[in-house]
Design a protein around this motif. Structure first.
Motif, PDB file in Angstrom:
ATOM      1  N   TYR A 222      22.001  30.800 101.161  1.00 22.40           N
ATOM      2  CA  TYR A 222      23.396  30.130 101.722  1.00 22.40           C
ATOM      3  C   TYR A 222      23.701  31.029 102.962  1.00 22.40           C
ATOM      4  O   TYR A 222      24.487  30.296 104.006  1.00 22.40           O
TER       5      TYR A 222
ATOM      6  N   SER B  29      23.971  24.556 101.362  1.00 20.46           N
ATOM      7  CA  SER B  29      22.688  25.178 101.184  1.00 20.46           C
ATOM      8  C   SER B  29      21.560  24.881 102.292  1.00 20.46           C
ATOM      9  O   SER B  29      21.546  23.595 102.841  1.00 20.46           O
TER      10      SER B  29
ATOM     11  N   ASP C  35      23.789  31.594  88.095  1.00 17.93           N
ATOM     12  CA  ASP C  35      24.962  31.210  88.238  1.00 17.93           C
ATOM     13  C   ASP C  35      25.379  29.420  88.150  1.00 17.93           C
ATOM     14  O   ASP C  35      26.209  29.160  87.492  1.00 17.93           O
ATOM     15  N   ILE C  36      24.488  28.836  89.192  1.00 15.46           N
ATOM     16  CA  ILE C  36      24.803  27.554  89.435  1.00 15.46           C
ATOM     17  C   ILE C  36      23.400  26.855  89.898  1.00 15.46           C
ATOM     18  O   ILE C  36      22.583  27.586  90.547  1.00 15.46           O
TER      19      ILE C  36
ATOM     20  N   ASP D  33      22.700  23.743  91.927  1.00 20.21           N
ATOM     21  CA  ASP D  33      23.277  22.899  93.113  1.00 20.21           C
ATOM     22  C   ASP D  33      22.177  21.873  93.452  1.00 20.21           C
ATOM     23  O   ASP D  33      22.033  20.811  92.760  1.00 20.21           O
ATOM     24  N   SER D  34      21.491  22.111  94.511  1.00 20.48           N
ATOM     25  CA  SER D  34      20.315  21.282  95.345  1.00 20.48           C
ATOM     26  C   SER D  34      19.220  21.500  94.164  1.00 20.48           C
ATOM     27  O   SER D  34      18.493  20.384  94.067  1.00 20.48           O
ATOM     28  N   GLY D  35      19.131  22.491  93.590  1.00 20.28           N
ATOM     29  CA  GLY D  35      17.909  22.755  92.711  1.00 20.28           C
ATOM     30  C   GLY D  35      16.766  23.657  93.322  1.00 20.28           C
ATOM     31  O   GLY D  35      15.900  23.828  92.899  1.00 20.28           O
ATOM     32  N   HIS D  36      17.061  23.710  94.575  1.00 18.87           N
ATOM     33  CA  HIS D  36      15.764  24.364  95.510  1.00 18.87           C
ATOM     34  C   HIS D  36      15.719  25.814  94.985  1.00 18.87           C
ATOM     35  O   HIS D  36      14.503  26.123  94.792  1.00 18.87           O
ATOM     36  N   SER D  37      16.762  26.496  94.544  1.00 16.95           N
ATOM     37  CA  SER D  37      16.537  27.898  94.116  1.00 16.95           C
ATOM     38  C   SER D  37      15.547  27.898  92.963  1.00 16.95           C
ATOM     39  O   SER D  37      14.762  28.555  92.536  1.00 16.95           O
TER      40      SER D  37
ATOM     41  N   LYS E 198      25.875  21.431  89.001  1.00 18.51           N
ATOM     42  CA  LYS E 198      26.401  20.293  89.824  1.00 18.51           C
ATOM     43  C   LYS E 198      25.512  19.167  89.978  1.00 18.51           C
ATOM     44  O   LYS E 198      24.617  19.017  90.935  1.00 18.51           O
TER      45      LYS E 198
ATOM     46  N   GLU F 102      32.789  20.199  94.285  1.00 19.21           N
ATOM     47  CA  GLU F 102      33.532  20.912  94.830  1.00 19.21           C
ATOM     48  C   GLU F 102      32.992  22.386  94.898  1.00 19.21           C
ATOM     49  O   GLU F 102      32.132  22.850  94.307  1.00 19.21           O
ATOM     50  N   PHE F 103      33.554  23.075  96.018  1.00 20.81           N
ATOM     51  CA  PHE F 103      33.220  24.356  96.168  1.00 20.81           C
ATOM     52  C   PHE F 103      33.928  25.514  95.300  1.00 20.81           C
ATOM     53  O   PHE F 103      35.134  25.621  95.510  1.00 20.81           O
ATOM     54  N   ILE F 104      33.217  26.238  94.244  1.00 20.38           N
ATOM     55  CA  ILE F 104      33.875  26.907  93.504  1.00 20.38           C
ATOM     56  C   ILE F 104      33.591  28.450  93.730  1.00 20.38           C
ATOM     57  O   ILE F 104      32.422  28.949  94.019  1.00 20.38           O
TER      58      ILE F 104
ATOM     59  N   LEU G 193      30.264  33.969  91.285  1.00 19.04           N
ATOM     60  CA  LEU G 193      30.340  33.066  92.498  1.00 19.04           C
ATOM     61  C   LEU G 193      31.176  33.360  93.654  1.00 19.04           C
ATOM     62  O   LEU G 193      32.397  33.705  93.609  1.00 19.04           O
ATOM     63  N   ASP G 194      30.398  33.221  95.056  1.00 19.32           N
ATOM     64  CA  ASP G 194      31.177  33.741  96.208  1.00 19.32           C
ATOM     65  C   ASP G 194      31.373  32.639  97.090  1.00 19.32           C
ATOM     66  O   ASP G 194      30.615  31.541  97.270  1.00 19.32           O
TER      67      ASP G 194
END
Ligand code: IMP
Ligand code: MG
Length: 180
Positions: A70, A76, A100-101, A103-107, A131, A151-153, A158-159
């Protein structure tokens, strides 16, 4: 009291603790008679990881890995980079990846390719948050504690720009914080 940069609390400390217990019970069942290598993907999963392994009855080895995706942005880059690698070999081992989360799934795609490529015997992914509406690659955790919207959490690991990680709850960040 909610942090002034947060709009509303999405998940309370109590709700998180209850789900962590359920995830630990699910893992105890899955790993009966084995000692998996539990891998925390830093820094986001650190708090979840500690609570999760502490709630498990199964013995685990603890390893840490850091993947950056990030920078200072809330969007991302899609190109995660390995900043810190494991200290032990996963060859022939059962690997439990704690995220943690997703999101896009790339990590997650990158971690999966890397750890399976190193010869892990099995690969199980537990994520605190999912997500699904944001997915860019077909990735999925084996166990997901909570599904969240677009939503950004922040909080509980999470930061946003390295802040808010030690909030004990998970909250939606005010848009004004990342648009200013
Ligand atoms: P992915 O590679 O797009 O799936 O990104 C996963 C990483 O993005 C997570 O490990 C988080 O560090 C970060 N991330 C995604 N969504 C959020 C969010 O809402 N708040 C904080 N970090 C997030
Ligand atoms: Mg992050």
């Amino acid at each position: 009291m909610i942090h002034p940069d947060c709009e509303r609390i999405l998940l309370t400390e109590e709700e998180i603790a209850e789900k962590v217990k359920q995830a630990a019970a699910w893992l105890d069942e899955r790993y009966k008679g084995t000692t998996p290598i539990a891998v925390s993907v830093l820094k986001g999963s650190a708090l979840f990881f500690c609570d999760l392994v502490r709630a498990m009855k199964t013995p685990v080895f603890m390893e840490f890995m850091m993947v950056s995706s990030y920078g200072g942005s809330s969007v991302s880059s899609g190109i995660p980079k390995i900043v810190l690698d494991l200290s032990a070999s996963v060859e022939g081992k059962d690997v439990l990846l704690v995220e943690d989360i997703v999101d896009s799934g790339h990590s997650l795609a990158k971690m999966r390719a890397l750890l399976e490529g190193r010869g892990a015997k099995s690969f199980t992914v537990v994520t605190l948050l999912d997500k699904p509406s944001r997915r860019q690659v077909p990735e999925q955790a084996d166990y997901s504690c909570f599904e969240v919207g677009n939503e950004f959490i922040v909080g509980y690991g999470l930061d946003y720009d390295q802040r808010y990680r030690n909030l004990p709850y998970i909250a939606v960040l005010k848009e004004s914080v990342y648009t200013k």
